[in-house]
Design a protein around this motif. Structure first.
Motif, PDB file in Angstrom:
ATOM      1  N   PRO A 104       0.845  -1.205   0.000  1.00  0.00           N
ATOM      2  CA  PRO A 104       0.000   0.000   0.000  1.00  0.00           C
ATOM      3  C   PRO A 104       0.875   1.249   0.000  1.00  0.00           C
ATOM      4  CG  PRO A 104      -0.702  -1.572   1.688  1.00  0.00           C
ATOM      5  CD  PRO A 104       0.617  -2.042   1.194  1.00  0.00           C
ATOM      6  N   ALA A 105       0.317   2.322  -0.484  1.00  0.00           N
ATOM      7  CA  ALA A 105       1.055   3.580  -0.523  1.00  0.00           C
ATOM      8  C   ALA A 105       1.289   4.082   0.889  1.00  0.00           C
ATOM      9  CB  ALA A 105       0.313   4.608  -1.338  1.00  0.00           C
ATOM     10  N   PRO A 106       2.477   4.427   1.224  1.00  0.00           N
ATOM     11  CA  PRO A 106       2.756   4.932   2.566  1.00  0.00           C
ATOM     12  C   PRO A 106       2.339   6.386   2.679  1.00  0.00           C
ATOM     13  CG  PRO A 106       4.747   4.932   1.273  1.00  0.00           C
ATOM     14  CD  PRO A 106       3.695   4.320   0.401  1.00  0.00           C
ATOM     15  N   PRO A 107       2.292   6.912   3.852  1.00  0.00           N
ATOM     16  CA  PRO A 107       1.982   8.342   4.021  1.00  0.00           C
ATOM     17  C   PRO A 107       3.080   9.200   3.392  1.00  0.00           C
ATOM     18  CG  PRO A 107       1.752   7.151   6.094  1.00  0.00           C
ATOM     19  CD  PRO A 107       2.404   6.218   5.148  1.00  0.00           C
ATOM     20  N   PHE A 108       2.636  10.337   2.892  1.00  0.00           N
ATOM     21  CA  PHE A 108       3.593  11.252   2.279  1.00  0.00           C
ATOM     22  C   PHE A 108       4.616  11.754   3.296  1.00  0.00           C
ATOM     23  CE2 PHE A 108       4.690  15.691   1.157  1.00  0.00           C
ATOM     24  CZ  PHE A 108       5.377  15.448  -0.031  1.00  0.00           C
ATOM     25  N   GLU A 109       4.244  11.711   4.566  1.00  0.00           N
ATOM     26  CA  GLU A 109       5.110  12.249   5.603  1.00  0.00           C
ATOM     27  C   GLU A 109       6.263  11.322   5.987  1.00  0.00           C
ATOM     28  OE1 GLU A 109       1.878  11.985   5.827  1.00  0.00           O
ATOM     29  OE2 GLU A 109       1.240  14.064   5.585  1.00  0.00           O
ATOM     30  N   VAL A 110       6.394  10.191   5.296  1.00  0.00           N
ATOM     31  CA  VAL A 110       7.527   9.296   5.611  1.00  0.00           C
ATOM     32  C   VAL A 110       8.823  10.060   5.443  1.00  0.00           C
ATOM     33  CG1 VAL A 110       8.758   7.215   4.918  1.00  0.00           C
ATOM     34  CG2 VAL A 110       6.251   7.245   4.927  1.00  0.00           C
ATOM     35  N   PRO A 111       9.700  10.085   6.463  1.00  0.00           N
ATOM     36  CA  PRO A 111      10.919  10.896   6.377  1.00  0.00           C
ATOM     37  C   PRO A 111      11.899  10.328   5.361  1.00  0.00           C
ATOM     38  CG  PRO A 111      10.970   9.545   8.353  1.00  0.00           C
ATOM     39  CD  PRO A 111       9.606   9.352   7.753  1.00  0.00           C
ATOM     40  N   GLU A 112      12.820  11.192   4.984  1.00  0.00           N
ATOM     41  CA  GLU A 112      13.864  10.737   4.069  1.00  0.00           C
ATOM     42  C   GLU A 112      14.765   9.695   4.759  1.00  0.00           C
ATOM     43  OE1 GLU A 112      15.551  13.457   0.737  1.00  0.00           O
ATOM     44  OE2 GLU A 112      15.495  14.675   2.568  1.00  0.00           O
ATOM     45  N   PHE A 114      16.128   5.670   5.449  1.00  0.00           N
ATOM     46  CA  PHE A 114      15.568   4.347   5.733  1.00  0.00           C
ATOM     47  C   PHE A 114      14.585   4.433   6.881  1.00  0.00           C
ATOM     48  CE2 PHE A 114      19.691   3.331   3.780  1.00  0.00           C
ATOM     49  CZ  PHE A 114      19.285   2.462   2.783  1.00  0.00           C
ATOM     50  N   ALA A 115      13.517   3.634   6.758  1.00  0.00           N
ATOM     51  CA  ALA A 115      12.507   3.583   7.809  1.00  0.00           C
ATOM     52  C   ALA A 115      11.748   2.276   7.709  1.00  0.00           C
ATOM     53  CB  ALA A 115      11.556   4.758   7.700  1.00  0.00           C
ATOM     54  N   SER A 116      11.217   1.833   8.831  1.00  0.00           N
ATOM     55  CA  SER A 116      10.363   0.648   8.857  1.00  0.00           C
ATOM     56  C   SER A 116       8.945   1.126   9.150  1.00  0.00           C
ATOM     57  CB  SER A 116      10.820  -0.331   9.933  1.00  0.00           C
ATOM     58  OG  SER A 116      12.096  -0.860   9.623  1.00  0.00           O
ATOM     59  N   VAL A 117       8.016   0.807   8.236  1.00  0.00           N
ATOM     60  CA  VAL A 117       6.642   1.276   8.367  1.00  0.00           C
ATOM     61  C   VAL A 117       5.714   0.081   8.374  1.00  0.00           C
ATOM     62  CG1 VAL A 117       7.113   3.495   7.293  1.00  0.00           C
ATOM     63  CG2 VAL A 117       6.459   1.555   5.861  1.00  0.00           C
ATOM     64  N   SER A 118       4.538   0.287   8.980  1.00  0.00           N
ATOM     65  CA  SER A 118       3.514  -0.746   9.047  1.00  0.00           C
ATOM     66  C   SER A 118       2.316  -0.273   8.242  1.00  0.00           C
ATOM     67  CB  SER A 118       3.118  -1.006  10.504  1.00  0.00           C
ATOM     68  OG  SER A 118       2.134  -2.011  10.590  1.00  0.00           O
ATOM     69  N   LEU A 119       1.954  -1.050   7.194  1.00  0.00           N
ATOM     70  CA  LEU A 119       0.902  -0.642   6.266  1.00  0.00           C
ATOM     71  C   LEU A 119      -0.083  -1.776   6.059  1.00  0.00           C
ATOM     72  CD1 LEU A 119       3.207   0.997   3.550  1.00  0.00           C
ATOM     73  CD2 LEU A 119       1.988   2.163   5.407  1.00  0.00           C
ATOM     74  N   GLY A 120      -1.282  -1.406   5.632  1.00  0.00           N
ATOM     75  CA  GLY A 120      -2.288  -2.366   5.227  1.00  0.00           C
ATOM     76  C   GLY A 120      -3.092  -2.915   6.387  1.00  0.00           C
ATOM     77  N   THR A 121      -4.106  -3.713   6.008  1.00  0.00           N
ATOM     78  CA  THR A 121      -4.959  -4.383   6.977  1.00  0.00           C
ATOM     79  C   THR A 121      -5.065  -5.850   6.573  1.00  0.00           C
ATOM     80  OG1 THR A 121      -6.242  -2.364   7.298  1.00  0.00           O
ATOM     81  CG2 THR A 121      -7.204  -4.425   8.112  1.00  0.00           C
ATOM     82  N   PRO A 122      -4.618  -6.784   7.340  1.00  0.00           N
ATOM     83  CA  PRO A 122      -3.892  -6.549   8.594  1.00  0.00           C
ATOM     84  C   PRO A 122      -2.540  -5.900   8.321  1.00  0.00           C
ATOM     85  CG  PRO A 122      -3.734  -8.852   7.988  1.00  0.00           C
ATOM     86  CD  PRO A 122      -4.668  -8.225   6.990  1.00  0.00           C
ATOM     87  N   ALA A 123      -2.026  -5.245   9.340  1.00  0.00           N
ATOM     88  CA  ALA A 123      -0.795  -4.489   9.166  1.00  0.00           C
ATOM     89  C   ALA A 123       0.377  -5.420   8.884  1.00  0.00           C
ATOM     90  CB  ALA A 123      -0.520  -3.669  10.431  1.00  0.00           C
ATOM     91  N   GLN A 124       1.212  -4.989   7.947  1.00  0.00           N
ATOM     92  CA  GLN A 124       2.443  -5.710   7.614  1.00  0.00           C
ATOM     93  C   GLN A 124       3.609  -4.728   7.682  1.00  0.00           C
ATOM     94  OE1 GLN A 124       2.276  -7.843   3.926  1.00  0.00           O
ATOM     95  NE2 GLN A 124       0.271  -8.787   4.365  1.00  0.00           N
ATOM     96  N   ALA A 125       4.763  -5.247   8.008  1.00  0.00           N
ATOM     97  CA  ALA A 125       5.958  -4.414   8.130  1.00  0.00           C
ATOM     98  C   ALA A 125       6.648  -4.316   6.778  1.00  0.00           C
ATOM     99  CB  ALA A 125       6.904  -5.010   9.176  1.00  0.00           C
ATOM    100  N   TRP A 126       7.087  -3.100   6.452  1.00  0.00           N
ATOM    101  CA  TRP A 126       7.783  -2.844   5.191  1.00  0.00           C
ATOM    102  C   TRP A 126       9.028  -2.015   5.480  1.00  0.00           C
ATOM    103  CZ3 TRP A 126       5.730  -4.857   0.613  1.00  0.00           C
ATOM    104  CH2 TRP A 126       4.442  -5.374   0.720  1.00  0.00           C
ATOM    105  N   ARG A 127      10.052  -2.314   4.704  1.00  0.00           N
ATOM    106  CA  ARG A 127      11.280  -1.533   4.793  1.00  0.00           C
ATOM    107  C   ARG A 127      11.246  -0.511   3.674  1.00  0.00           C
ATOM    108  NH1 ARG A 127      15.028  -0.095   8.546  1.00  0.00           N
ATOM    109  NH2 ARG A 127      17.134   0.151   7.642  1.00  0.00           N
ATOM    110  N   ALA A 128      11.398   0.781   4.023  1.00  0.00           N
ATOM    111  CA  ALA A 128      11.243   1.848   3.027  1.00  0.00           C
ATOM    112  C   ALA A 128      12.484   2.726   2.989  1.00  0.00           C
ATOM    113  CB  ALA A 128      10.020   2.694   3.364  1.00  0.00           C
ATOM    114  N   PHE A 129      12.752   3.236   1.781  1.00  0.00           N
ATOM    115  CA  PHE A 129      13.799   4.233   1.596  1.00  0.00           C
ATOM    116  C   PHE A 129      13.211   5.380   0.776  1.00  0.00           C
ATOM    117  CE2 PHE A 129      17.282   6.171  -0.798  1.00  0.00           C
ATOM    118  CZ  PHE A 129      18.127   6.528   0.236  1.00  0.00           C
TER     119      PHE A 129
END
Length: 450
Positions: A104-112, A114-129
């Motif tokens: 799923p598309a992450p929030p626009f506010e994701v900082p520059e 590397f970050a680990s975010v939780s998205l979707g239902t049920p929530a899943q962990a994603w590694r983002a850059f």
């Protein structure tokens, strides 16, 4: 009977135990290192993809709005290290320009960065850059599933540690063979020791003269030499005992027959006296035999200790003085004081008793017997002046009594002296028609600490 434990198995168990600890440490460290490096690899992959796509996003990655999601076919993912990436692009106002991938598309506010975010239902962990272009007109985020990332990390870690899993059994096998072969000289030494014949002067040869076995071989050979020396002495002693006992026993039998056949009178009394003398002589031989056996046991079993030879001499002289006086002889002691030596008190006293007893028994009345100690010269001697035979005035000096002191009594003294590293000198001529039987001790050893 329970078999003796194997030195090979004992050594192998300790070596494998140490090796297992090292092996387990390397396996754990290797697995953790593999996971860490796999995480670094996927993070670098995300950064590389973002660097590759960001210039395209600046030219308009999706000019006609948001494109539909791309449906990935499972058969197209044929490589173990091929990752399912999700790419999301925004403009400066936060409008979604492009969204490709399963996440799923992450929030626009994701900082520059590397970050680990939780998205979707049920929530899943994603590694983002995430990163902006230099003009800060486009923001791009590349994402990878944490589960897929962990699977990749585990796969890489397993590939790194897999050789170590079969390495330990192979090393254990080869190590066991190497230890078995390395202990071959020890088994050969044991075989040579088992083959030793106590009745033959055969020594053990160190297999290949290994330095580690040299001390054991030297100790075994010293024991063999010591045993052979004791055996030689005992054989000589047995021959001398047989010789010493043969005469008094034969004389006893002869005198017993004479006593039985002779009529009462002077001849019978002389035969009885002779029988008594031979019996005493045989008893003396047996006593000396027991003394020699005692010295042999002390040589093999007892430990030396510090003692004062002056005290031993005073005790022996005081015990023999009444008998010497009753026999018409004078017994004295000449000693400047303490005479420390390292040895066996019982054996040294036994040797001194033999010398004093021989001097008193084989010299006529009127003889002056003296025990002399010289700590500076490390010597102990028993001397006498050997007066002329009684009832033979005017005989030459060569007709002096010749004490019979070359029997078992002196063998005891000689053996005790040898046991203490000393030298026995029989029949030493002294000034004034005196003679001595002397024991010379080696240089004084350091005193034992209390």
């Amino acid at each position: 009977m329970r078999p003796a434990p194997s030195l090979t198995r004992h050594l192998l168990a300790w070596v494998l135990g140490a090796l297992t600890i090292v092996w387990a440490t390397f396996i754990v460290v290797g697995y953790k290192t593999g996971e860490h490096e796999a995480d670094e690899l996927t993070d670098g992959h995300l950064a590389s993809v973002s660097s590759l796509l960001l210039p395209l996003a600046q030219g308009g990655l999706a000019p006609n709005g948001v494109p539909p999601r791309m449906i990935a076919k499972p058969e197209l993912k044929a490589h173990d290290y091929q990752s399912s990436l999700t790419v999301v692009v925004w403009d400066a106002q936060g409008r979604l320009l492009s969204h490709t991938g399963d996440a799923p598309a992450p929030p626009f506010e994701v900082p520059e960065g590397f970050a680990s975010v939780s998205l979707g239902t049920p929530a899943q962990a994603w590694r983002a850059f995430s990163r902006w272009d230099p003009a800060r007109t486009v923001k791009l985020t590349v994402m990878l599933s944490e589960a897929e990332r962990d699977e990749l990390a585990a796969d890489i870690a397993e590939q790194v540690t897999e050789p170590g899993l079969w390495l330990l059994p192979v090393v254990a096998l080869l190590l066991g063979l190497a230890i078995h072969r390395g202990l071959k000289p020890l088994r050969e030494l044991a075989h040579d020791v088992h083959a030793l014949d106590p009745h033959r002067a055969h020594k053990v040869q160190a297999p290949g003269r290994y330095e580690e076995l040299a001390a054991a071989v030297d100790a075994i050979n010293r024991l063999v030499d010591r045993y052979q020396l004791v055996l030689t002495r005992e054989r000589a002693l047995a021959n001398e005992i047989a010789h010493e006992l043969r005469t008094p026993l034969a004389s006893i039998a002869l005198q017993a027959r004479s006593v039985q056949d002779a009529p009462p009178g002077p001849s019978q009394a002389a035969a009885v006296a002779r029988l008594q003398e031979d019996a005493l002589r045989a008893g003396d031989v047996l006593a000396q035999l027991l003394a020699l056996a005692r010295t042999s046991r002390a040589e093999l079993d007892e430990a030396a200790q510090q003692l004062d030879l002056d005290a031993v001499a005073r005790r022996v002289v005081s015990e023999f003085a009444p008998d010497a006086h009753a026999g018409g002889r004078e017994l004295g002691l000449a000693s400047p004081g303490p005479f420390p030596v390292s040895g066996h008190p019982v054996l040294l006293e036994l040797a001194l008793r033999n010398l004093v007893q021989n001097a008193l028994a084989h010299t006529p009345p009127g003889t002056q017997v003296e025990v002399e100690l010289d700590p500076a010269a490390r010597s102990l001697q028993v001397s006498d002046d050997g007066p002329l035979r009684a009832g033979a005035p005017g005989e030459a000096a060569s007709a002096r009594v010749q004490p019979l002191r070359l029997g078992l009594g002196h063998r005891v003294v000689e053996k005790v002296a040898a046991l203490h590293g000393a030298t026995f000198e029989p029949d030493v001529r002294l000034p004034g028609e005196r003679r001595a039987w002397r024991i010379l001790f080696p240089a004084s050893a350091p005193q034992l600490q209390a």
